[in-house]
Design a protein around this motif. Structure first.
Motif, PDB file in Angstrom:
ATOM      1  N   LEU A  43       0.826  -1.199   0.000  1.00 28.37           N
ATOM      2  CA  LEU A  43       0.000   0.000   0.000  1.00 28.37           C
ATOM      3  C   LEU A  43       0.868   1.260   0.000  1.00 28.37           C
ATOM      4  N   GLY A  44       1.940   1.257   0.793  1.00 26.19           N
ATOM      5  CA  GLY A  44       2.856   2.400   0.820  1.00 26.19           C
ATOM      6  C   GLY A  44       3.537   2.620  -0.517  1.00 26.19           C
ATOM      7  N   LEU A  45       4.001   1.534  -1.142  1.00 26.11           N
ATOM      8  CA  LEU A  45       4.638   1.652  -2.457  1.00 26.11           C
ATOM      9  C   LEU A  45       3.652   2.191  -3.487  1.00 26.11           C
ATOM     10  N   ALA A  46       2.431   1.645  -3.470  1.00 28.94           N
ATOM     11  CA  ALA A  46       1.429   2.082  -4.443  1.00 28.94           C
ATOM     12  C   ALA A  46       1.044   3.538  -4.214  1.00 28.94           C
ATOM     13  N   ALA A  47       0.731   3.889  -2.976  1.00 32.20           N
ATOM     14  CA  ALA A  47       0.250   5.252  -2.692  1.00 32.20           C
ATOM     15  C   ALA A  47       1.328   6.295  -2.940  1.00 32.20           C
ATOM     16  N   PHE A  48       2.507   6.108  -2.312  1.00 30.83           N
ATOM     17  CA  PHE A  48       3.562   7.110  -2.474  1.00 30.83           C
ATOM     18  C   PHE A  48       4.153   7.083  -3.887  1.00 30.83           C
ATOM     19  N   TYR A  66      -6.649 -10.295  -2.355  1.00 31.30           N
ATOM     20  CA  TYR A  66      -5.634 -10.891  -1.491  1.00 31.30           C
ATOM     21  C   TYR A  66      -4.734  -9.830  -0.870  1.00 31.30           C
ATOM     22  N   MET A  67      -4.520  -8.757  -1.591  1.00 28.68           N
ATOM     23  CA  MET A  67      -3.615  -7.714  -1.114  1.00 28.68           C
ATOM     24  C   MET A  67      -4.351  -6.622  -0.348  1.00 28.68           C
ATOM     25  N   PHE A  68      -5.615  -6.376  -0.654  1.00 32.85           N
ATOM     26  CA  PHE A  68      -6.296  -5.236  -0.060  1.00 32.85           C
ATOM     27  C   PHE A  68      -7.351  -5.580   0.981  1.00 32.85           C
ATOM     28  N   ARG A  69      -7.504  -6.832   1.312  1.00 34.98           N
ATOM     29  CA  ARG A  69      -8.364  -7.199   2.439  1.00 34.98           C
ATOM     30  C   ARG A  69      -7.505  -7.288   3.682  1.00 34.98           C
ATOM     31  N   PHE A  70      -7.841  -6.493   4.688  1.00 31.47           N
ATOM     32  CA  PHE A  70      -7.050  -6.499   5.904  1.00 31.47           C
ATOM     33  C   PHE A  70      -7.700  -7.315   7.012  1.00 31.47           C
ATOM     34  N   GLN A  71      -8.898  -7.775   6.773  1.00 28.03           N
ATOM     35  CA  GLN A  71      -9.575  -8.625   7.750  1.00 28.03           C
ATOM     36  C   GLN A  71      -9.262 -10.073   7.424  1.00 28.03           C
ATOM     37  N   GLN A  72      -9.023 -10.836   8.452  1.00 29.01           N
ATOM     38  CA  GLN A  72      -8.777 -12.271   8.272  1.00 29.01           C
ATOM     39  C   GLN A  72     -10.092 -13.005   8.482  1.00 29.01           C
ATOM     40  N   LYS A  73     -10.371 -13.963   7.609  1.00 28.65           N
ATOM     41  CA  LYS A  73     -11.594 -14.751   7.754  1.00 28.65           C
ATOM     42  C   LYS A  73     -11.425 -15.799   8.824  1.00 28.65           C
TER      43      LYS A  73
END
Length: 185
Positions: free
Chosen positions: A16-21, A178-185
């Motif tokens: 997320l940091g690499l993508a955003a910045f 897979y990369m943007f879900r921060f909740q674990q099932k």
């Protein structure tokens, strides 16, 4: 062969940091044309330096034993990699979505390309920020040209990476989750 679909929270945050910045710095690049005294230059510089900090974190994490971030799990130039790459290209030529491993085949090469481009941009951008153009004009010019070459590669990388994610989603395999879900099932 299915790619593992569970990424650690640290891998997700670094991505997320690499993508955003990275994207923000890329989009503000033209604002830097006003020179070091302009607000646009400072905005672009601080976004780029933030990207450099995340990139440094990613490279340090790559030296770890992490399953998700460790570079020891990448084998970009071995026989197995070339077999996976050939299989991925064959799949694409036959209108199938490649099902390779996380860091293998075409996916591994695209990810490595992104890390190389972001590293290049971080190094050259940081160099330009800290080198005084007035006193080291020749060195500054070389670094600036190298930075501009890297900037030209960013759209190519984004087309490959985001295009692959979009292609997977259109095929009913939304790998972006897979990369943007921060909740674990």
């Amino acid at each position: 062969m299915n790619a593992p679909n569970n990424y650690s929270k640290s891998a997700k945050l670094i991505h997320l940091g690499l993508a955003a910045f990275g994207i923000a710095a890329f989009l503000t690049g033209e604002l830097a044309e006003g020179g070091a005294a302009s607000t646009g230059y400072l905005l672009h510089s601080y976004l780029g330096l933030s990207l450099a900090a995340v990139m440094l974190t990613r490279l340090i994490a790559g030296m770890s034993n992490s399953e998700h971030l460790g570079f020891r799990h990448w084998h970009l130039f071995g026989k197995v990699q070339f077999q996976q790459l050939a299989a991925d290209i064959s799949d694409l030529l036959h209108w199938r979505i490649p099902e390779g491993t996380r860091h293998g085949g075409l996916a591994g090469l695209v990810q490595a390309l992104g890390l190389m481009i972001f590293s290049w941009m971080s190094i050259t951008g940081t160099g330009m920020y800290f080198i005084n153009e007035a006193t080291r004009h020749d060195l500054f010019e070389v670094i600036e040209e190298a930075h501009e070459i890297g900037a030209g590669l960013i759209p190519v990388y984004l087309l490959l990476h985001v295009g692959a994610v979009a292609l997977h989603s259109l095929a009913g395999k939304p790998v972006w989750q897979y990369m943007f879900r921060f909740q674990q099932k």
